[in-house]
Design a protein around this motif. Structure first.
Motif, mmCIF file in Angstrom:
data_model
loop_
_atom_site.group_PDB
_atom_site.id
_atom_site.type_symbol
_atom_site.label_atom_id
_atom_site.label_comp_id
_atom_site.label_asym_id
_atom_site.label_seq_id
_atom_site.Cartn_x
_atom_site.Cartn_y
_atom_site.Cartn_z
ATOM 1 N N ARG A 1 49.328 43.993 34.697
ATOM 2 C CA ARG A 1 48.137 44.095 35.558
ATOM 3 C C ARG A 1 47.264 45.253 35.114
ATOM 4 O O ARG A 1 47.771 46.331 34.814
ATOM 5 C CB ARG A 1 48.569 44.300 37.008
ATOM 6 C CG ARG A 1 49.230 43.087 37.607
ATOM 7 C CD ARG A 1 49.876 43.401 38.935
ATOM 8 N NE ARG A 1 48.944 43.941 39.898
ATOM 9 C CZ ARG A 1 48.524 43.314 40.992
ATOM 10 N NH1 ARG A 1 48.969 42.110 41.245
ATOM 11 N NH2 ARG A 1 47.696 43.886 41.826
ATOM 12 N N GLU B 1 40.175 40.013 42.747
ATOM 13 C CA GLU B 1 41.573 39.648 42.570
ATOM 14 C C GLU B 1 41.950 39.762 41.101
ATOM 15 O O GLU B 1 41.096 39.925 40.234
ATOM 16 C CB GLU B 1 41.821 38.219 43.066
ATOM 17 C CG GLU B 1 40.996 37.180 42.337
ATOM 18 C CD GLU B 1 41.108 35.795 42.945
ATOM 19 O OE1 GLU B 1 41.772 35.662 43.974
ATOM 20 O OE2 GLU B 1 40.552 34.868 42.365
ATOM 21 N N PHE B 2 43.241 39.667 40.835
ATOM 22 C CA PHE B 2 43.736 39.680 39.466
ATOM 23 C C PHE B 2 43.899 38.241 38.996
ATOM 24 O O PHE B 2 44.541 37.434 39.673
ATOM 25 C CB PHE B 2 45.097 40.391 39.394
ATOM 26 C CG PHE B 2 44.999 41.871 39.589
ATOM 27 C CD1 PHE B 2 44.758 42.703 38.524
ATOM 28 C CD2 PHE B 2 45.148 42.427 40.849
ATOM 29 C CE1 PHE B 2 44.668 44.079 38.688
ATOM 30 C CE2 PHE B 2 45.062 43.792 41.029
ATOM 31 C CZ PHE B 2 44.826 44.620 39.945
ATOM 32 N N HIS C 1 41.568 42.345 36.545
ATOM 33 C CA HIS C 1 40.885 42.395 37.839
ATOM 34 C C HIS C 1 39.422 42.023 37.667
ATOM 35 O O HIS C 1 38.755 42.509 36.753
ATOM 36 C CB HIS C 1 40.998 43.805 38.424
ATOM 37 C CG HIS C 1 40.739 43.851 39.881
ATOM 38 N ND1 HIS C 1 39.540 44.244 40.414
ATOM 39 C CD2 HIS C 1 41.527 43.546 40.930
ATOM 40 C CE1 HIS C 1 39.602 44.193 41.730
ATOM 41 N NE2 HIS C 1 40.801 43.777 42.067
ATOM 42 N N ASP C 2 38.920 41.138 38.536
ATOM 43 C CA ASP C 2 37.521 40.714 38.435
ATOM 44 C C ASP C 2 36.659 41.291 39.551
ATOM 45 O O ASP C 2 35.522 40.887 39.735
ATOM 46 C CB ASP C 2 37.415 39.189 38.415
ATOM 47 C CG ASP C 2 37.789 38.546 39.740
ATOM 48 O OD1 ASP C 2 38.207 39.261 40.664
ATOM 49 O OD2 ASP C 2 37.664 37.308 39.851
ATOM 50 N N HIS D 1 42.999 47.046 35.497
ATOM 51 C CA HIS D 1 41.593 47.084 35.876
ATOM 52 C C HIS D 1 40.726 47.363 34.658
ATOM 53 O O HIS D 1 39.510 47.367 34.757
ATOM 54 C CB HIS D 1 41.342 48.191 36.908
ATOM 55 C CG HIS D 1 41.788 47.847 38.288
ATOM 56 N ND1 HIS D 1 40.939 47.335 39.231
ATOM 57 C CD2 HIS D 1 43.005 47.924 38.877
ATOM 58 C CE1 HIS D 1 41.602 47.127 40.359
ATOM 59 N NE2 HIS D 1 42.852 47.473 40.173
ATOM 60 N N THR E 1 33.228 37.940 36.394
ATOM 61 C CA THR E 1 33.171 38.663 37.664
ATOM 62 C C THR E 1 32.291 37.957 38.683
ATOM 63 O O THR E 1 32.396 38.216 39.871
ATOM 64 C CB THR E 1 32.611 40.079 37.464
ATOM 65 O OG1 THR E 1 31.330 39.971 36.857
ATOM 66 C CG2 THR E 1 33.524 40.898 36.592
#
Length: 141
Positions: free
Chosen positions: A73, A97-98, A93-94, A75, A118
């Motif tokens: 995960r 959410e991931f 991450h957008d 960012h 995004t």
């Protein structure tokens, strides 16, 4: 690496600027940086900050099977995709959410964020009560 990657053109093996995937993965970070586009090369030459280095270390310690079950995960949408990321799955991450992104060899030299949008598509519905004067006469179902 056990997985063989081929291009969409017949039986050709994947190459990036004349190097096969195995050759790219055997290179150190500085040698790979010389092959990347200018912006990504500059990011690496200036030194990876703590967060990017942590992501790189985590990717190096993760196997393809582990990342398929539990993706890495992050960012860090502006992390350049390196040859050692090929085959791994990242949860990028957008903003809300991931979402999973499986790294393919063709993604080398791009950023992680390029493969996770995004903005979502807009789907307009019908005008409701009190929307505008012109929609006042739209029949309600």
């Amino acid at each position: 690496m056990s997985t063989e990657y081929r291009t969409g053109r017949g039986d050709e093996e994947f190459t990036y600027r004349g190097y096969t995937l195995d050759e790219l993965q055997d290179m150190n970070l500085e040698e790979v940086a010389e092959l990347l586009p200018a912006r990504q090369r500059r990011t690496i030459k200036r030194g990876l900050d703590g967060e990017r280095q942590k992501l790189l270390d985590e990717a190096r310690s993760t196997t393809e099977e582990e990342s398929a079950q539990d993706p890495v995960r992050t960012h860090l949408r502006n992390m350049p995709i390196l040859p050692e990321f090929v085959g791994l799955t990242f949860a990028v991450h957008d903003g809300q959410e991931f979402n999973r992104v499986k790294v393919e060899p063709e993604m080398i030299g791009h950023y992680l964020g390029e493969f996770q949008l995004t903005r979502q598509t807009v789907e307009h519905g019908q005008a409701g009560i009190g929307a505008t004067r012109s929609s006042k006469f739209v029949p309600l179902k």
